[in-house]
Structures are given as structure tokens and as C-alpha cells.
Design a protein around this motif. Structure first.
Motif, mmCIF file in Angstrom:
data_model
loop_
_atom_site.group_PDB
_atom_site.id
_atom_site.type_symbol
_atom_site.label_atom_id
_atom_site.label_comp_id
_atom_site.label_asym_id
_atom_site.label_seq_id
_atom_site.Cartn_x
_atom_site.Cartn_y
_atom_site.Cartn_z
ATOM 1 N N ILE A 53 1.253 -8.909 -2.599
ATOM 2 C CA ILE A 53 1.442 -9.586 -1.056
ATOM 3 C C ILE A 53 0.791 -11.060 -1.279
ATOM 4 O O ILE A 53 -0.351 -11.112 -1.949
ATOM 5 N N GLY A 54 1.579 -12.112 -1.162
ATOM 6 C CA GLY A 54 1.186 -13.317 -1.277
ATOM 7 C C GLY A 54 1.705 -14.276 -0.395
ATOM 8 O O GLY A 54 2.465 -13.869 0.595
ATOM 9 N N LEU A 65 6.086 -10.500 0.319
ATOM 10 C CA LEU A 65 5.690 -8.851 0.371
ATOM 11 C C LEU A 65 5.916 -8.369 -0.885
ATOM 12 O O LEU A 65 5.393 -7.353 -1.036
ATOM 13 N N GLY A 66 6.574 -8.721 -2.003
ATOM 14 C CA GLY A 66 6.686 -7.820 -3.229
ATOM 15 C C GLY A 66 7.718 -6.960 -2.894
ATOM 16 O O GLY A 66 8.333 -6.630 -1.874
ATOM 17 N N ALA A 67 7.934 -6.083 -3.834
ATOM 18 C CA ALA A 67 8.585 -4.911 -3.950
ATOM 19 C C ALA A 67 8.139 -3.835 -2.849
ATOM 20 O O ALA A 67 7.088 -3.647 -2.350
ATOM 21 N N GLY A 86 11.842 -7.410 -3.532
ATOM 22 C CA GLY A 86 10.962 -8.098 -3.094
ATOM 23 C C GLY A 86 11.386 -8.558 -1.659
ATOM 24 O O GLY A 86 12.427 -8.563 -1.351
ATOM 25 N N LEU A 87 10.643 -9.189 -0.647
ATOM 26 C CA LEU A 87 10.872 -9.688 0.766
ATOM 27 C C LEU A 87 10.028 -10.984 0.995
ATOM 28 O O LEU A 87 8.688 -10.900 0.818
ATOM 29 N N ARG A 107 14.440 -13.343 3.228
ATOM 30 C CA ARG A 107 15.126 -13.030 1.957
ATOM 31 C C ARG A 107 14.893 -11.975 1.082
ATOM 32 O O ARG A 107 13.681 -11.499 0.875
ATOM 33 N N LEU A 108 15.793 -11.081 0.875
ATOM 34 C CA LEU A 108 15.591 -9.765 0.215
ATOM 35 C C LEU A 108 16.035 -10.081 -1.224
ATOM 36 O O LEU A 108 17.039 -10.502 -1.329
ATOM 37 N N GLN A 109 15.157 -9.582 -2.136
ATOM 38 C CA GLN A 109 15.690 -9.569 -3.566
ATOM 39 C C GLN A 109 15.871 -8.300 -4.084
ATOM 40 O O GLN A 109 15.268 -7.318 -4.021
ATOM 41 N N ALA A 110 17.352 -8.090 -4.275
ATOM 42 C CA ALA A 110 17.763 -7.093 -5.056
ATOM 43 C C ALA A 110 17.589 -6.047 -4.068
ATOM 44 O O ALA A 110 17.217 -4.610 -4.621
#
Length: 156
Positions: A53-54, A65-67, A86-87, A107-110
């Protein structure tokens, strides 16, 4: 006039410095369990954060938030309702100064979304707010859309 500009410049420089220092000193990964617990309490689903988380300050204030993985709920196997690599949540800054949270971007990643029904006909997207109610339609049959966001309710 020149002194006023210098004072204003120093003030804004100090404010920016405090924000950057705060971002550098606070490790959001310490709040991983609190974030997961809040999501689980609000949705009634298992929620797991797997990545770091960053946050970022530029080009906008954003939380990374990462995965993550959100479970399908009781009565379903281990297939998650949603998982993503990721979010990223971008926040508008001015409302934060008023004590309000306004989401600017998400933004959602994959992302992978699994919409399932169990043997009883219950869908895994129903009751996302943790509510245990079942709305009745005009013909008396339950559609199970209670507690689901409007865009998901139509899928029942």
C-alpha cells in the motif's frame, strides 16, 4: 508587496513540506489489517490485500492498494467475486481540506470479475453491503438485489 509574496511563498512551501514529510513518515502498510477489516465488515465478504500500500502526491493525491481479492461470500467456493493486480484511487485535494473525501478516479489493474450463482440460485454479487435482506418483486419472487449497487441489481 514584496514581503507579502515572500511570506506567502514561505507559507505554501512549508505546507507542501509538511505534506511531503507526512507522506514519507507514514507507512500505510501498518493499516493493512484495519483496511481489510473495514471492507469485510461493510461487505460481509473476505477481503485480502496482497500488494504493498502506498500513495503518490503527483499528478494528484492517490492511494495505491496493490493486489487485492474480494470473496464471493457464504455458499460459494473459493472463487473470488473480484480480484485485481492493483487499485489506484485518486482523490480531489480541496474537499480533503474541508474534511470531505471525494474520489476523483479509480483504476483497476488486470481485474477479474466472477459472477456466479450457487445451487440455491443466489448470486455472489447480491448483498454486497452485508445486508441479509431479499427484496420481493411484484410477482412475489425474491430477486435478491437488495443491498447491491444499482449497476449490479439489474443482473439478478
Amino acid at each position: 508587496m514584496r514581503r507579502l509574496l515572500i511570506v506567502l511563498g514561505l507559507f505554501f512551501g512549508l505546507v507542501i513540506g509538511v505534506i511531503v514529510l507526512g507522506l514519507a513518515l507514514i507507512d500505510l502498510n501498518d493499516y493493512r489489517d484495519d483496511i481489510s477489516g473495514t471492507v469485510e465488515q461493510q461487505t460481509g465478504r473476505d477481503f485480502e490485500l496482497r500488494g504493498d500500500i502506498g500513495w503518490r502526491l503527483f499528478p494528484r493525491l492517490a492511494l495505491d492498494l496493490g493486489a487485492f481479492r474480494l470473496g464471493s461470500g457464504d455458499g460459494f467456493d473459493d472463487t473470488p467475486l473480484i480480484r485485481a493486480d492493483g487499485l489506484q484511487l485518486g482523490m480531489a485535494v480541496l474537499p480533503l481540506l474541508r474534511g470531505e473525501f471525494e474520489l476523483d478516479t479509480a483504476r483497476l489493474q488486470a481485474p477479474q470479475v466472477n459472477l456466479l450463482r450457487n445451487a440455491e440460485g443466489t448470486a455472489n454479487w447480491q448483498n454486497l453491503t452485508g445486508a441479509e435482506t431479499n427484496e420481493q418483486t411484484s410477482d412475489g419472487s425474491g430477486n435478491g438485489a437488495a443491498g447491491a449497487p444499482g449497476w449490479l441489481a439489474g443482473l439478478s
